[in-house]
Structures are given as C-alpha cells and as structure tokens.
Scaffold this active site. Structure first.
Site, PDB file in Angstrom:
ATOM      1  N   ASP A 107      -9.994  -7.371   0.991  1.00 43.63           N
ATOM      2  CA  ASP A 107      -8.867  -7.257   1.907  1.00 43.63           C
ATOM      3  C   ASP A 107      -8.945  -8.348   2.994  1.00 43.63           C
ATOM      4  O   ASP A 107      -8.937  -9.536   2.669  1.00 43.63           O
ATOM      5  CB  ASP A 107      -8.847  -5.835   2.479  1.00 43.63           C
ATOM      6  CG  ASP A 107      -7.594  -5.518   3.255  1.00 43.63           C
ATOM      7  OD1 ASP A 107      -6.557  -5.264   2.612  1.00 43.63           O
ATOM      8  OD2 ASP A 107      -7.650  -5.522   4.499  1.00 43.63           O
ATOM      9  N   ASP A 241      -4.272  -0.580  -6.812  1.00 39.18           N
ATOM     10  CA  ASP A 241      -4.082  -0.988  -5.422  1.00 39.18           C
ATOM     11  C   ASP A 241      -2.584  -1.139  -5.127  1.00 39.18           C
ATOM     12  O   ASP A 241      -1.891  -1.888  -5.822  1.00 39.18           O
ATOM     13  CB  ASP A 241      -4.796  -2.322  -5.207  1.00 39.18           C
ATOM     14  CG  ASP A 241      -4.861  -2.747  -3.747  1.00 39.18           C
ATOM     15  OD1 ASP A 241      -3.973  -2.353  -2.966  1.00 39.18           O
ATOM     16  OD2 ASP A 241      -5.807  -3.480  -3.397  1.00 39.18           O
ATOM     17  N   GLY A 267      -8.299   2.593  -6.639  1.00 41.66           N
ATOM     18  CA  GLY A 267      -7.318   2.131  -5.675  1.00 41.66           C
ATOM     19  C   GLY A 267      -7.834   0.960  -4.862  1.00 41.66           C
ATOM     20  O   GLY A 267      -8.768   0.252  -5.261  1.00 41.66           O
ATOM     21  N   HIS A 268      -7.224   0.770  -3.701  1.00 35.52           N
ATOM     22  CA  HIS A 268      -7.564  -0.333  -2.802  1.00 35.52           C
ATOM     23  C   HIS A 268      -9.022  -0.244  -2.365  1.00 35.52           C
ATOM     24  O   HIS A 268      -9.784  -1.209  -2.490  1.00 35.52           O
ATOM     25  CB  HIS A 268      -6.626  -0.265  -1.597  1.00 35.52           C
ATOM     26  CG  HIS A 268      -6.746  -1.401  -0.644  1.00 35.52           C
ATOM     27  ND1 HIS A 268      -6.497  -2.713  -1.001  1.00 35.52           N
ATOM     28  CD2 HIS A 268      -7.064  -1.431   0.689  1.00 35.52           C
ATOM     29  CE1 HIS A 268      -6.666  -3.500   0.058  1.00 35.52           C
ATOM     30  NE2 HIS A 268      -7.016  -2.752   1.086  1.00 35.52           N
ATOM     31  N   PHE A 269      -9.434   0.914  -1.877  1.00 37.51           N
ATOM     32  CA  PHE A 269     -10.826   1.133  -1.455  1.00 37.51           C
ATOM     33  C   PHE A 269     -11.650   1.571  -2.664  1.00 37.51           C
ATOM     34  O   PHE A 269     -12.152   2.701  -2.733  1.00 37.51           O
ATOM     35  CB  PHE A 269     -10.884   2.167  -0.333  1.00 37.51           C
ATOM     36  CG  PHE A 269     -10.552   1.613   1.021  1.00 37.51           C
ATOM     37  CD1 PHE A 269     -11.541   1.081   1.840  1.00 37.51           C
ATOM     38  CD2 PHE A 269      -9.249   1.600   1.491  1.00 37.51           C
ATOM     39  CE1 PHE A 269     -11.236   0.558   3.096  1.00 37.51           C
ATOM     40  CE2 PHE A 269      -8.930   1.094   2.742  1.00 37.51           C
ATOM     41  CZ  PHE A 269      -9.931   0.562   3.549  1.00 37.51           C
TER      42      PHE A 269
END
Length: 291
Positions: A107, A241, A267-269
């Site tokens: 990120d 994500d 997902g993103h994390f």
C-alpha cells in the site's frame, strides 16, 4: 551467552533520523540479510506482528512506523508528502547503517519504497510487493472519489475523504475480500482506528491522500527504474483487494519479465489471513536472490 532463539523475538526500538523520532520493530540476527518492511494506510509496523517471527530465523527484519502513523513522532513543521516520508526512511536506513536490503512494499509503502529504490539502486537487492501498486491498471474503480479530490481539491471534496478514517471503513479494509472475515483479528483495525482518531490526524491523512496523485504521475519513472535495473521482484497479491487489482501485480512482468507473481484468495490486508503463505513465498524467493 546468547541463546539461538533470542533473535527470533520481535523487539521494539526508537531512533532519531532527520529530526524524526522513528519507532520500529526488529527481529532476526543482524548478520543475516536485511528485509525492510514498509507498511500501508492506515496501519503501522503493528501489521507485521505475526509476520516478522516467520522470517526471523533466516533474515534480519526491520519495520519502521512511517511519519504520521503508529508511534513515530515528528516535529510540528513536518510536511506530510510521500517525498518527505521517503526522505525520512532513507535517513532511518542511514542511521541504522543499512547498506543493502530487500524491500517489502504494501500500500503506502510502495510509493515510499519506489522513491528509495531509484535513489539507492545499489542498496536494493530485491523487492517484494504485497498489494503495493505501481501501474495504472492496478487501480480499481474504488479510486473514483479520490481522483475527484485530486482533480478538484475543494473543501467539499476534501471533506468527502473523511469517511476513510472511521472505524467502520478501517474494519472493512481489513475484512473485505478475506475468505473468512472471522479469521481477521480485531486488534489491528481497532488500533488503527484509535490512532487515526488522534487530534490532527485527519489533516495529516488528507494531505497524504492529496499528495498520492503525484505517486501515479511517478509511475513512468518507476517503470524506467525497473527496466534498467531489473531488480528481482516477487508480487504476492491479495486478489480480492478492492483498491489494487491483480492486474497491478501482473503488470510488473511488462518491465521485469522474470518477476514472480502469486495471487492469493485474500483481501487488501492479506497478511491478516495469509501470513504463513506469504512468508513461504518470500523465503523461497529471497533465499534464491540474497545469497
């Protein structure tokens, strides 16, 4: 006498660099190859709490809190831009005497790391991108409100960004796309939400969101660096994500034909649910390139 297991424990530290009091975590034997872990929004080095011990038996792992995040403390006149964040982390590396290291970019860590890398090409031995984007095609439609803010930084569009700082949004960033959201431990997003609620944090984060437009403008320079230097690169990506699409992971192969890409049902994390899988991919990759 030092016990062999002592280096496997994660320790916390604080050091002054470029006028900033940087909080960081470290694990592993300092004689081993170094990995610099750069976190993302809205988290801190805390996001690596379950990850660092998985790497510490083979690597010296260092994770600073970026200025404006976690427990790093900055002077009142600090200018919050990604240039400033990169300059501070570069100074941090100099104070610690880090001459060569692998980068782990997630990120917001990506625009910081992809500023450091062209400036210090001989220091960067390998790059691991975990949902750390560097290509336009990696940006989803979810960026539309942010792009509107970039195009017109009016008070109304700036205020619209404040929804990014709520507990509900932070929880959603952690759990969206996870195969089983119940596996995502709550302390991560609760800590992030509490730190975001500190006085003045909203203005800091709004400034960084505005400055993120300059990261997109830098993408061509990043691609030039990748093509010319050909650093070993592993993209290990949470495929669900909502912000950075799998196309962003695959795009690295355009400039780095030997890039290794792994898409995960996450997902993103992604570290919240796939820390072990990501660590395995990293150890295999880095042991081949950090000899």
């Amino acid at each position: 006498m030092q016990r062999p297991s002592e280096h496997l424990e994660t320790s916390v530290h604080r050091i002054e660099a470029a006028g900033v009091s940087i909080f960081y975590r470290a694990a592993g034997d300092p004689r081993n190859p170094v990995i610099l872990l750069l976190h993302g929004f809205p988290s801190s080095s805390h996001q690596f709490r379950a990850f660092m011990p998985r790497l510490a038996d083979r690597f010296h792992v260092i994770a600073p809190d970026l200025p404006g995040f976690g427990f790093t403390e900055v002077p009142d006149d600090f200018v919050y831009s990604f240039d400033s964040l990169a300059e501070t982390i570069g100074a941090f590396c100099d104070v610690l005497g880090l001459r060569q290291y692998a980068l782990y970019l997630f990120d917001y860590g990506a625009p910081v790391g992809f500023r450091l890398a062209p400036q210090r090409p001989d220091a960067i031995r390998a790059i691991v991108s975990q949902n750390g984007n560097a290509y336009e095609e990696g940006m989803s439609e979810g960026w539309a409100p942010t792009r509107a803010y970039w195009a017109d930084p009016s008070p109304a569009n700036r205020d619209a960004m404040r929804s990014m700082f709520t507990l509900e949004t932070t929880r959603w960033q952690y759990t969206h796309g996870a195969p089983d959201p119940a596996r995502v431990a709550p302390e991560g997003y609760w800590l992030d939400a509490a730190l975001l609620a500190r006085p003045g944090q909203d203005q800091i984060q709004l400034d960084l969101i505005a400055d993120y437009a300059r990261n997109v403008a830098l993408y061509p320079r990043i691609h030039t660096y990748l093509r010319e230097r050909q650093p070993p690169l592993l993209a290990v990506w949470g495929a669900n994500d909502p912000f950075f699409l799998p196309a962003g992971a695959k795009a690295f192969r355009r400039d780095l034909p030997e890039a290794e890409v792994h898409l995960l049902d996450a997902g993103h994390f992604a570290l919240e649910t796939h820390a072990g899988v990501i660590a395995d991919h990293m150890c295999d990759f880095l042991q081949r390139h950090l000899r």
